[in-house]
Design a protein around this motif. Structure first.
Motif, PDB file in Angstrom:
ATOM      1  N   GLU A   1       0.920  -1.286  -0.003  1.00  0.00           N
ATOM      2  CA  GLU A   1      -0.017  -0.028   0.001  1.00  0.00           C
ATOM      3  C   GLU A   1       0.822   1.345   0.180  1.00  0.00           C
ATOM      4  OE1 GLU A   1      -3.263   2.071   2.923  1.00  0.00           O
ATOM      5  OE2 GLU A   1      -2.605   0.146   3.391  1.00  0.00           O
ATOM      6  N   VAL A   2       0.693   2.112  -0.940  1.00  0.00           N
ATOM      7  CA  VAL A   2       1.478   3.294  -1.053  1.00  0.00           C
ATOM      8  C   VAL A   2       0.570   4.477  -0.807  1.00  0.00           C
ATOM      9  CG1 VAL A   2       3.266   2.145  -2.490  1.00  0.00           C
ATOM     10  CG2 VAL A   2       1.387   3.246  -3.760  1.00  0.00           C
ATOM     11  N   PRO A   3       1.457   5.563  -0.726  1.00  0.00           N
ATOM     12  CA  PRO A   3       0.587   7.007  -0.570  1.00  0.00           C
ATOM     13  C   PRO A   3       0.299   7.345  -1.932  1.00  0.00           C
ATOM     14  CG  PRO A   3       2.802   7.125  -0.091  1.00  0.00           C
ATOM     15  CD  PRO A   3       2.814   5.879  -0.276  1.00  0.00           C
ATOM     16  N   SER A   4      -0.934   8.257  -1.938  1.00  0.00           N
ATOM     17  CA  SER A   4      -1.218   8.818  -3.160  1.00  0.00           C
ATOM     18  C   SER A   4      -0.248   9.925  -3.336  1.00  0.00           C
ATOM     19  CB  SER A   4      -2.758   9.410  -3.316  1.00  0.00           C
ATOM     20  OG  SER A   4      -3.015  10.085  -2.162  1.00  0.00           O
ATOM     21  N   LYS A   5      -0.367  10.566  -4.847  1.00  0.00           N
ATOM     22  CA  LYS A   5       0.362  11.787  -4.939  1.00  0.00           C
ATOM     23  C   LYS A   5       0.400  13.119  -4.170  1.00  0.00           C
ATOM     24  CE  LYS A   5       2.621  13.613  -8.852  1.00  0.00           C
ATOM     25  NZ  LYS A   5       2.740  13.721 -10.124  1.00  0.00           N
ATOM     26  N   ASP A   6      -1.020  13.157  -3.658  1.00  0.00           N
ATOM     27  CA  ASP A   6      -1.103  14.528  -2.878  1.00  0.00           C
ATOM     28  C   ASP A   6      -0.838  14.118  -1.574  1.00  0.00           C
ATOM     29  OD1 ASP A   6      -3.156  12.450  -2.673  1.00  0.00           O
ATOM     30  OD2 ASP A   6      -4.855  14.132  -2.120  1.00  0.00           O
ATOM     31  N   MET A   7      -0.435  13.047  -0.788  1.00  0.00           N
ATOM     32  CA  MET A   7      -0.197  12.891   0.236  1.00  0.00           C
ATOM     33  C   MET A   7       1.600  13.387   0.499  1.00  0.00           C
ATOM     34  SD  MET A   7      -1.702   9.078   1.528  1.00  0.00           S
ATOM     35  CE  MET A   7      -3.252   9.187   1.012  1.00  0.00           C
TER      36      MET A   7
ATOM     37  N   VAL B   1      -4.848   1.383  24.391  1.00  0.00           N
ATOM     38  CA  VAL B   1      -4.758   2.371  23.289  1.00  0.00           C
ATOM     39  C   VAL B   1      -5.839   2.623  22.740  1.00  0.00           C
ATOM     40  CG1 VAL B   1      -3.537   2.942  21.244  1.00  0.00           C
ATOM     41  CG2 VAL B   1      -2.261   1.557  23.049  1.00  0.00           C
ATOM     42  N   VAL B   2      -6.468   3.706  22.533  1.00  0.00           N
ATOM     43  CA  VAL B   2      -7.905   4.366  21.913  1.00  0.00           C
ATOM     44  C   VAL B   2      -7.559   3.854  20.266  1.00  0.00           C
ATOM     45  CG1 VAL B   2      -9.423   6.093  21.199  1.00  0.00           C
ATOM     46  CG2 VAL B   2      -8.336   5.905  23.606  1.00  0.00           C
ATOM     47  N   LYS B   3      -8.505   3.230  19.878  1.00  0.00           N
ATOM     48  CA  LYS B   3      -8.421   2.595  18.450  1.00  0.00           C
ATOM     49  C   LYS B   3      -9.454   3.528  17.600  1.00  0.00           C
ATOM     50  CE  LYS B   3      -7.658  -1.945  19.631  1.00  0.00           C
ATOM     51  NZ  LYS B   3      -7.584  -1.782  21.045  1.00  0.00           N
ATOM     52  N   GLU B   4     -10.475   4.155  18.213  1.00  0.00           N
ATOM     53  CA  GLU B   4     -11.472   4.790  17.075  1.00  0.00           C
ATOM     54  C   GLU B   4     -10.760   6.203  16.849  1.00  0.00           C
ATOM     55  OE1 GLU B   4     -12.028   3.331  20.256  1.00  0.00           O
ATOM     56  OE2 GLU B   4     -13.892   2.360  20.457  1.00  0.00           O
ATOM     57  N   PHE B   5      -9.741   6.792  17.210  1.00  0.00           N
ATOM     58  CA  PHE B   5      -9.274   7.862  17.067  1.00  0.00           C
ATOM     59  C   PHE B   5      -8.032   7.774  16.809  1.00  0.00           C
ATOM     60  CE2 PHE B   5     -12.886   9.168  19.604  1.00  0.00           C
ATOM     61  CZ  PHE B   5     -13.615  10.141  18.823  1.00  0.00           C
ATOM     62  N   GLY B   6      -7.345   8.413  15.682  1.00  0.00           N
ATOM     63  CA  GLY B   6      -6.012   8.362  15.715  1.00  0.00           C
ATOM     64  C   GLY B   6      -5.218   9.701  14.930  1.00  0.00           C
ATOM     65  N   GLY B   7      -4.054   9.487  14.688  1.00  0.00           N
ATOM     66  CA  GLY B   7      -3.335  10.449  13.763  1.00  0.00           C
ATOM     67  C   GLY B   7      -4.049  10.510  12.237  1.00  0.00           C
ATOM     68  N   HIS B   8      -3.473  11.597  11.667  1.00  0.00           N
ATOM     69  CA  HIS B   8      -4.017  11.937  10.261  1.00  0.00           C
ATOM     70  C   HIS B   8      -3.243  12.725   9.537  1.00  0.00           C
ATOM     71  CE1 HIS B   8      -4.900  16.016  12.173  1.00  0.00           C
ATOM     72  NE2 HIS B   8      -4.830  15.209  13.122  1.00  0.00           N
ATOM     73  N   GLY B   9      -3.003  12.796   8.314  1.00  0.00           N
ATOM     74  CA  GLY B   9      -2.559  13.498   7.204  1.00  0.00           C
ATOM     75  C   GLY B   9      -2.990  14.862   7.581  1.00  0.00           C
TER      76      GLY B   9
ATOM     77  N   GLU C   1      -5.867  12.087   4.626  1.00  0.00           N
ATOM     78  CA  GLU C   1      -5.527  10.678   4.601  1.00  0.00           C
ATOM     79  C   GLU C   1      -3.984  10.937   4.699  1.00  0.00           C
ATOM     80  OE1 GLU C   1      -7.579   7.820   3.562  1.00  0.00           O
ATOM     81  OE2 GLU C   1      -8.619   8.962   4.594  1.00  0.00           O
ATOM     82  N   PRO C   2      -3.486   9.897   5.329  1.00  0.00           N
ATOM     83  CA  PRO C   2      -4.063   8.593   5.685  1.00  0.00           C
ATOM     84  C   PRO C   2      -4.307   8.623   7.330  1.00  0.00           C
ATOM     85  CG  PRO C   2      -1.531   8.614   5.630  1.00  0.00           C
ATOM     86  CD  PRO C   2      -2.054   9.833   5.141  1.00  0.00           C
ATOM     87  N   PHE C   3      -4.828   7.813   7.766  1.00  0.00           N
ATOM     88  CA  PHE C   3      -5.395   7.719   9.130  1.00  0.00           C
ATOM     89  C   PHE C   3      -3.916   6.750   9.724  1.00  0.00           C
ATOM     90  CE2 PHE C   3      -7.066   4.626  12.717  1.00  0.00           C
ATOM     91  CZ  PHE C   3      -7.439   5.935  13.382  1.00  0.00           C
ATOM     92  N   ILE C   4      -3.761   7.433  10.817  1.00  0.00           N
ATOM     93  CA  ILE C   4      -2.642   6.645  11.600  1.00  0.00           C
ATOM     94  C   ILE C   4      -2.921   6.058  12.673  1.00  0.00           C
ATOM     95  CG2 ILE C   4      -0.268   7.280  12.733  1.00  0.00           C
ATOM     96  CD1 ILE C   4      -0.244   8.051   9.779  1.00  0.00           C
ATOM     97  N   SER C   5      -3.185   4.677  12.780  1.00  0.00           N
ATOM     98  CA  SER C   5      -3.647   4.258  14.039  1.00  0.00           C
ATOM     99  C   SER C   5      -2.451   4.172  15.069  1.00  0.00           C
ATOM    100  CB  SER C   5      -4.043   2.673  13.583  1.00  0.00           C
ATOM    101  OG  SER C   5      -4.348   1.993  14.940  1.00  0.00           O
ATOM    102  N   HIS C   6      -2.967   4.097  16.253  1.00  0.00           N
ATOM    103  CA  HIS C   6      -1.777   4.135  17.399  1.00  0.00           C
ATOM    104  C   HIS C   6      -1.913   2.372  17.965  1.00  0.00           C
ATOM    105  CE1 HIS C   6      -2.873   8.234  17.323  1.00  0.00           C
ATOM    106  NE2 HIS C   6      -1.690   8.222  17.295  1.00  0.00           N
ATOM    107  N   VAL C   7      -2.637   1.616  17.071  1.00  0.00           N
ATOM    108  CA  VAL C   7      -2.061   0.211  17.495  1.00  0.00           C
ATOM    109  C   VAL C   7      -1.989  -0.312  15.917  1.00  0.00           C
ATOM    110  CG1 VAL C   7      -3.619  -0.175  19.214  1.00  0.00           C
ATOM    111  CG2 VAL C   7      -4.589  -0.679  16.954  1.00  0.00           C
ATOM    112  N   GLY C   8      -0.856  -1.303  15.833  1.00  0.00           N
ATOM    113  CA  GLY C   8      -0.464  -1.771  14.521  1.00  0.00           C
ATOM    114  C   GLY C   8       0.562  -2.806  14.424  1.00  0.00           C
ATOM    115  N   LYS C   9       0.897  -3.406  13.460  1.00  0.00           N
ATOM    116  CA  LYS C   9       2.037  -4.269  13.316  1.00  0.00           C
ATOM    117  C   LYS C   9       2.995  -3.713  12.640  1.00  0.00           C
ATOM    118  CE  LYS C   9       0.449  -9.125  13.262  1.00  0.00           C
ATOM    119  NZ  LYS C   9      -0.557  -9.893  12.542  1.00  0.00           N
ATOM    120  N   LYS C  10       4.322  -3.986  12.916  1.00  0.00           N
ATOM    121  CA  LYS C  10       5.320  -3.573  12.166  1.00  0.00           C
ATOM    122  C   LYS C  10       5.337  -4.282  10.779  1.00  0.00           C
ATOM    123  CE  LYS C  10      10.196  -3.526  13.372  1.00  0.00           C
ATOM    124  NZ  LYS C  10      10.862  -2.039  13.429  1.00  0.00           N
TER     125      LYS C  10
END
Ligand code: MF3
Ligand code: CO
Ligand code: CO
Length: 272
Positions: free
Chosen positions: A20-26, A185-193, A201-210
């Motif tokens: 999955e890669v960022p779109s141009k406007d990111m 860790v709260v999952k419903e809200f996160g970081g963001h572009g 976009e993108p949504f930055i989740s604070h839970v995740g897998k390397k």
């Protein structure tokens, strides 16, 4: 200096491999980055003004006044004001409030409170977004630890955000530390572009897998803003205002936020 064509070629290689890669406007241009940097500088000055003046006995609406006046004095606009109906210039979230607390002249900061102040600044077409925790008077050691570990969660999230790594690395770093301390860790809200809009976009989740999620690329600008709960992760949104997220179990929550830029070698915090 890696040029854009080189970066785009490398992105295409990852995309061809199924990542999955960022779109141009990111990927922001140098001019856009300069604009976001300027907005972020004012954002830092506003949070510094809050840090200077905040004290027990003040209302959360007094914080709103500081943010509003300081922002205008720099020729900028407080982005939350009227954003999707949000009635104030800043979010002030106390104790068990997770985020999106609304400043109120009747809510007085008390000895032992912890409060998140979340400032988003709009300046000459660009946004910067950051928040800090403030501890009022004598805060009990458990709450103090939550605040400090959450700050460290942000630091580790920032440190893990590197070019040609993945968004999942950020959540993995944040959640590993939170869980180690028995926090959730709260999952419903996160970081963001962020940059041309308050929320991109993108949504930055604070839970995740390397090694999972979107590829990170130089020129991306986004926030990391972990919300860490002392108890369970579950939340509800206050039906009295349809904004404020609160922990279901009534236990405290903390949050820190920075706007960062992915660089060729790592990352730069723009809201310092
Ligand atoms: N600053 C918040 C964030 O970090 C967004 C606030 S939206 C508002 O994403 F409407 F509540 F102000
Ligand atoms: Co924010
Ligand atoms: Co944000």
């Amino acid at each position: 200096m890696t040029d854009l064509a080189e970066i785009e070629e490398k992105i295409a290689e990852y995309a061809a491999k199924g990542y999955e890669v960022p779109s141009k406007d990111m990927i922001k241009t140098p001019e856009q980055i300069a604009g976001i940097r300027a907005a972020s500088k004012i954002n830092t000055a506003v949070l510094d003004a809050v840090a200077d003046k905040i004290k027990v006995g003040m209302s959360t609406d007094d914080i709103n006044t500081i943010v509003y006046e300081c922002t205008l004095s720099h020729g900028a606009i407080p982005a939350p004001l009227n954003y999707e109906g949000f009635p104030k210039s800043v979010c002030t979230s106390i104790n068990e409030e997770i985020c999106h607390g609304i400043p109120d002249p009747n809510v007085i900061l008390k000895n032992g409170d912890i409060v998140n102040v979340d400032v988003t600044t709009f300046y000459k077409g660009f946004y910067g977004d950051a928040s800090r925790m403030f501890m009022l008077g004598k805060v009990n050691p458990q709450k103090k630890n939550l605040v400090l570990i959450t700050k460290e969660c942000l630091r580790r999230g920032v440190e893990s955000a590197k070019p040609w790594r993945f968004i999942g690395d950020i959540g993995a770093a944040v959640s590993a530390l939170a869980h180690k301390h028995g926090y959730s860790v709260v999952k419903e809200f996160g970081g963001h572009g962020v940059g041309l809009e308050m929320h991109e976009e993108p949504f930055i989740s604070h839970v995740g897998k390397k090694n999972t999620g979107m590829l990170l690329v130089p020129g991306m600008v986004f926030t990391i803003e972990p919300m860490i709960n002392m108890g369970r992760p579950d939340l509800y949104v206050d039906s009295a205002n349809d904004w404020t997220a609160v922990t279901e179990d009534g236990k405290p929550s903390a949050q820190w936020e920075h706007t960062i830029l992915i660089t060729e070698n790592g990352q730069e915090i723009l809201t310092y």
